[in-house]
Write an enzyme that holds these catalytic residues in place. Structure first.
Site, PDB file in Angstrom:
ATOM      1  N   LEU A   1      23.006  77.718  63.732  1.00 23.36           N
ATOM      2  CA  LEU A   1      23.103  76.573  64.210  1.00 23.36           C
ATOM      3  C   LEU A   1      24.539  76.178  64.295  1.00 23.36           C
ATOM      4  O   LEU A   1      24.820  75.802  63.930  1.00 23.36           O
ATOM      5  CB  LEU A   1      22.120  75.390  63.351  1.00 23.36           C
TER       6      LEU A   1
ATOM      7  N   LEU B   1      23.399  84.143  54.142  1.00 24.22           N
ATOM      8  CA  LEU B   1      24.399  83.999  54.439  1.00 24.22           C
ATOM      9  C   LEU B   1      25.093  83.320  55.110  1.00 24.22           C
ATOM     10  O   LEU B   1      24.158  82.305  56.161  1.00 24.22           O
ATOM     11  CB  LEU B   1      23.885  85.226  55.462  1.00 24.22           C
TER      12      LEU B   1
HETATM   13  C1  MYA Z   1       8.562  75.889  60.238  1.00 26.45           C
HETATM   14  C2  MYA Z   1      10.078  76.279  60.805  1.00 26.45           C
HETATM   15  C3  MYA Z   1      11.260  75.429  61.140  1.00 26.45           C
HETATM   16  C4  MYA Z   1      11.927  76.226  60.917  1.00 26.45           C
HETATM   17  C5  MYA Z   1      13.488  74.558  61.442  1.00 26.45           C
HETATM   18  C6  MYA Z   1      14.123  74.446  60.053  1.00 26.45           C
HETATM   19  C7  MYA Z   1      15.108  73.254  60.140  1.00 26.45           C
HETATM   20  C8  MYA Z   1      16.199  73.783  60.316  1.00 26.45           C
HETATM   21  C9  MYA Z   1      17.353  72.885  60.079  1.00 26.45           C
HETATM   22  C10 MYA Z   1      18.687  73.822  60.409  1.00 26.45           C
HETATM   23  C11 MYA Z   1      19.256  74.462  59.947  1.00 26.45           C
HETATM   24  C12 MYA Z   1      21.255  74.970  59.762  1.00 26.45           C
HETATM   25  C13 MYA Z   1      21.485  76.157  59.044  1.00 26.45           C
HETATM   26  C14 MYA Z   1      23.179  75.793  59.525  1.00 26.45           C
HETATM   27  O1  MYA Z   1      23.172  76.657  60.967  1.00 26.45           O
HETATM   28  S1  MYA Z   1      24.452  75.006  58.699  1.00 26.45           S
HETATM   29  C15 MYA Z   1      25.421  75.225  60.021  1.00 26.45           C
HETATM   30  C16 MYA Z   1      25.704  74.364  60.782  1.00 26.45           C
HETATM   31  N1  MYA Z   1      26.941  74.743  62.159  1.00 26.45           N
HETATM   32  C17 MYA Z   1      28.075  74.269  61.461  1.00 26.45           C
HETATM   33  O2  MYA Z   1      28.373  73.130  60.309  1.00 26.45           O
HETATM   34  C18 MYA Z   1      28.622  74.620  62.701  1.00 26.45           C
HETATM   35  C19 MYA Z   1      30.180  72.973  63.510  1.00 26.45           C
HETATM   36  N2  MYA Z   1      28.956  72.431  63.816  1.00 26.45           N
HETATM   37  C20 MYA Z   1      27.925  71.842  64.577  1.00 26.45           C
HETATM   38  O3  MYA Z   1      27.852  72.858  65.643  1.00 26.45           O
HETATM   39  C21 MYA Z   1      27.480  71.393  65.224  1.00 26.45           C
HETATM   40  O4  MYA Z   1      28.444  70.483  64.215  1.00 26.45           O
HETATM   41  C22 MYA Z   1      25.649  71.208  64.312  1.00 26.45           C
HETATM   42  C23 MYA Z   1      25.075  71.741  65.663  1.00 26.45           C
HETATM   43  C24 MYA Z   1      25.526  70.924  62.571  1.00 26.45           C
HETATM   44  C25 MYA Z   1      25.627  69.265  64.879  1.00 26.45           C
HETATM   45  O5  MYA Z   1      25.740  68.654  66.232  1.00 26.45           O
HETATM   46  P1  MYA Z   1      26.276  67.388  66.113  1.00 26.45           P
HETATM   47  O6  MYA Z   1      26.820  67.488  65.321  1.00 26.45           O
HETATM   48  O7  MYA Z   1      26.851  67.742  67.641  1.00 26.45           O
HETATM   49  O8  MYA Z   1      25.047  66.470  66.562  1.00 26.45           O
HETATM   50  P2  MYA Z   1      23.232  66.211  67.508  1.00 26.45           P
HETATM   51  O9  MYA Z   1      24.008  65.097  67.742  1.00 26.45           O
HETATM   52  O10 MYA Z   1      23.132  67.395  67.858  1.00 26.45           O
HETATM   53  O11 MYA Z   1      22.154  66.092  66.071  1.00 26.45           O
HETATM   54  C26 MYA Z   1      22.395  64.726  65.114  1.00 26.45           C
HETATM   55  C27 MYA Z   1      21.061  65.739  64.295  1.00 26.45           C
HETATM   56  O12 MYA Z   1      21.444  66.434  63.839  1.00 26.45           O
HETATM   57  C28 MYA Z   1      21.512  66.777  62.240  1.00 26.45           C
HETATM   58  N3  MYA Z   1      21.780  67.702  61.928  1.00 26.45           N
HETATM   59  C29 MYA Z   1      23.830  67.571  61.766  1.00 26.45           C
HETATM   60  N4  MYA Z   1      24.036  68.843  61.484  1.00 26.45           N
HETATM   61  C30 MYA Z   1      22.914  69.715  60.611  1.00 26.45           C
HETATM   62  C31 MYA Z   1      23.158  70.944  60.412  1.00 26.45           C
HETATM   63  N5  MYA Z   1      23.599  71.018  60.318  1.00 26.45           N
HETATM   64  N6  MYA Z   1      21.264  71.159  59.801  1.00 26.45           N
HETATM   65  C32 MYA Z   1      20.451  70.348  60.774  1.00 26.45           C
HETATM   66  N7  MYA Z   1      20.391  68.915  60.962  1.00 26.45           N
HETATM   67  C33 MYA Z   1      22.104  68.643  60.708  1.00 26.45           C
HETATM   68  C34 MYA Z   1      22.307  65.320  61.934  1.00 26.45           C
HETATM   69  O13 MYA Z   1      21.774  64.669  60.539  1.00 26.45           O
HETATM   70  C35 MYA Z   1      21.346  64.608  63.200  1.00 26.45           C
HETATM   71  O14 MYA Z   1      20.212  64.107  63.028  1.00 26.45           O
HETATM   72  P3  MYA Z   1      19.147  62.962  61.954  1.00 26.45           P
HETATM   73  O15 MYA Z   1      20.658  62.753  60.137  1.00 26.45           O
HETATM   74  O16 MYA Z   1      19.719  61.940  63.063  1.00 26.45           O
HETATM   75  O17 MYA Z   1      18.198  62.794  61.673  1.00 26.45           O
END
Ligand code: MYA
Length: 432
Positions: free
Chosen positions: A182, A432
């Site tokens: 992500l 990973l």
């Molecule tokens: C049935 C199938 C289901 C499939 C889906 C299962 C779930 C999968 C879940 C994903 C698994 C990923 C596994 C990996 O890849 S973990 C690696 C994550 N990537 C990074 O850390 C790379 C550098 N950072 C970024 O690219 C951004 O900061 C990211 C994209 C992380 C957030 O972008 P940004 O900082 O611009 O935020 P926003 O304004 O868009 O959005 C804010 C909302 O996002 C929530 N947030 C922030 N970080 C994460 C995070 N790591 N997992 C889940 N949620 C996260 C945050 O709590 C808030 O929600 P809430 O707190 O208000 O509620």
């Protein structure tokens, strides 16, 4: 290892984690600040995550809630058929990682915008070959490799992926998506793009009749099934200190430090060799038998083992012990290659890191097996060998001179509740 002999801090690139190194004696302001921050994150509002079928903080400790599914699946015909709306300047794409052009775009997005350590000194730098491997396991769905482009310029600005996996949780075999990579471009952060991306990947997973997922993150979200710690074993201590990854321990000189981490030139275990294609059935048996004991673990078959564990140059390394007498395969160890870009060092641009993957010991003591893995990693010019405190890793970390890092990694399940938070050693699972 005496703490005096260890570098006093190791940086882990594992997400937006906070804080300094932690060990039993560490009562620094940083460590206290982290504890306060961790407890504050339990009271933080999560506008998006509070709407999702995941364990909620308010339910922590409530053992009356049943284990298993949180929400029942719906008929596929009721799954939303069209993609979620993105803000007008952007469009969805499905990424064909096999295409050299697309793979380069994804690589560039991640290289410049993916996970950094807390002090922004290092950033994960997954190679293209690694991405192709990670995203193409048996039965993968191309539709789960999702990009977001700017409509006008076609620039790739965000990415999220899923790959299918059979995960055993206690006695239940659950088909899941492992969600990873992500990433939102630095210029588009805090615009709530992430919830839309997660909803879109969820929709595409549901369309394949899969209703659960597993993922890890450096940030605390509702609610970790366990929280692991990264440990680091210096292989090239001078470089690690030069680039600020670790510090010279108190009362240590550089030459004493180099001597402390020196490893033998040759592995010690008779019959220790690289895994080959014909070993797949034996390794699968060994691994399946080993993983039975953990609460959450992948259910690997031979096809999975061939994909995930057969050595692939500069991506994954696997070694085993073949008994010189009986030719039985008795032990196994593996690590994957994940370099980090070093941000702002004059002398070095890349930190070459090996990450412990799956290890099984039945005859060779685990400490000896892992010492052989360290010897191989050193020969292959890795700077550091990293391991989480999952499975039986705790039993070799201190003895083999790993030091605790500042990185925590939280493991999560989507739409699957566990009654209790697990100990890291109850987890038989590496993402990973
Ligand atoms: C049935 C199938 C289901 C499939 C889906 C299962 C779930 C999968 C879940 C994903 C698994 C990923 C596994 C990996 O890849 S973990 C690696 C994550 N990537 C990074 O850390 C790379 C550098 N950072 C970024 O690219 C951004 O900061 C990211 C994209 C992380 C957030 O972008 P940004 O900082 O611009 O935020 P926003 O304004 O868009 O959005 C804010 C909302 O996002 C929530 N947030 C922030 N970080 C994460 C995070 N790591 N997992 C889940 N949620 C996260 C945050 O709590 C808030 O929600 P809430 O707190 O208000 O509620």
């Amino acid at each position: 290892m005496a703490d005096d002999n260890a570098p006093s801090e190791n940086h882990s690139t594992s997400g937006d984690n906070n804080g300094a190194s932690e060990n039993e004696n560490d009562v620094s302001i940083d460590a206290l600040a982290r504890k306060v921050q961790e407890s504050l994150s339990l009271t933080k509002k999560h506008k998006f995550w509070e709407t999702q079928p995941v364990g909620q903080f308010k339910d922590l400790g409530d053992t009356s809630l049943p284990e298993g599914l949180i929400e029942q699946p719906t008929p596929i015909s009721e799954v939303k058929q069209e993609p979620y709306n993105l803000p007008t300047p952007y469009e969805w794409i499905t990424c064909d990682i096999d295409s050299e052009e697309v793979c380069t775009e994804v690589y560039n997005l991640l290289t410049n915008n993916y996970v950094e350590d807390d002090e922004n000194m290092f950033r994960f730098n997954y190679s293209k070959e690694f991405l192709q491997w990670a995203l193409h396991p048996p039965g993968y769905y191309k539709s789960w490799h999702i990009g977001v482009r700017v409509k006008n310029s076609k620039k790739l600005v965000a990415f999220i992926t899923g790959v299918p996996a059979r995960i055993r949780v206690r006695d239940a075999l659950v088909l899941m998506a492992e969600v990873n990579f992500l990433c939102v471009h630095k210029k588009l952060r805090s615009k709530r793009l992430t919830p839309v991306m997660i909803k879109e990947v969820t929709r595409r997973v549901h369309l394949e009749n899969i209703w659960q997922a597993a993922y890890t993150a450096g940030v605390v979200l509702p609610t970790p099934i366990t929280t692991c710690q990264y440990w680091h074993r210096s292989l090239n201590p001078k470089k690690l200190i030069d680039v600020g990854f670790s510090r010279l321990g108190p009362r240590m000189t550089m030459s004493r430090t180099i001597k402390l981490y020196k490893l033998p030139d040759q592995t010690a275990t008779p019959g220790f060799r690289k895994m080959e294609l014909h070993d797949v059935p034996a390794v699968t048996r060994l691994l399946r038998n080993y993983l039975k004991q953990f609460v959450v673990a992948p259910d690997f078959d031979e096809e999975d083992v061939e994909h995930w564990l057969l050595p692939k140059e500069d991506v994954v390394d696997s070694f085993l012990v073949e008994s010189p007498k009986t030719h039985e395969i008795t032990d196994f160890c593996s690590f994957y290659t994940l370099p980090s870009s070093i941000l702002g060092s004059q002398s070095h641009s890349t930190l070459k890191a090996a990450y412990s993957y799956y290890n099984v010991s039945t005859k060779t003591p685990l400490v000896q097996l892992m010492n052989d893995a360290l010897i191989i990693a050193k020969k292959k010019d890795f700077d550091v060998f990293n391991a989480l405190d999952v499975m039986h890793n705790e039993t070799f970390l201190k003895e083999l001179k790993f030091g605790p890092g500042d990185g925590k990694l939280h493991y999560y399940l989507y739409n699957y509740r566990l009654k209790h938070v697990l100990r890291p050693s109850e987890l038989g699972f590496v993402l990973l």
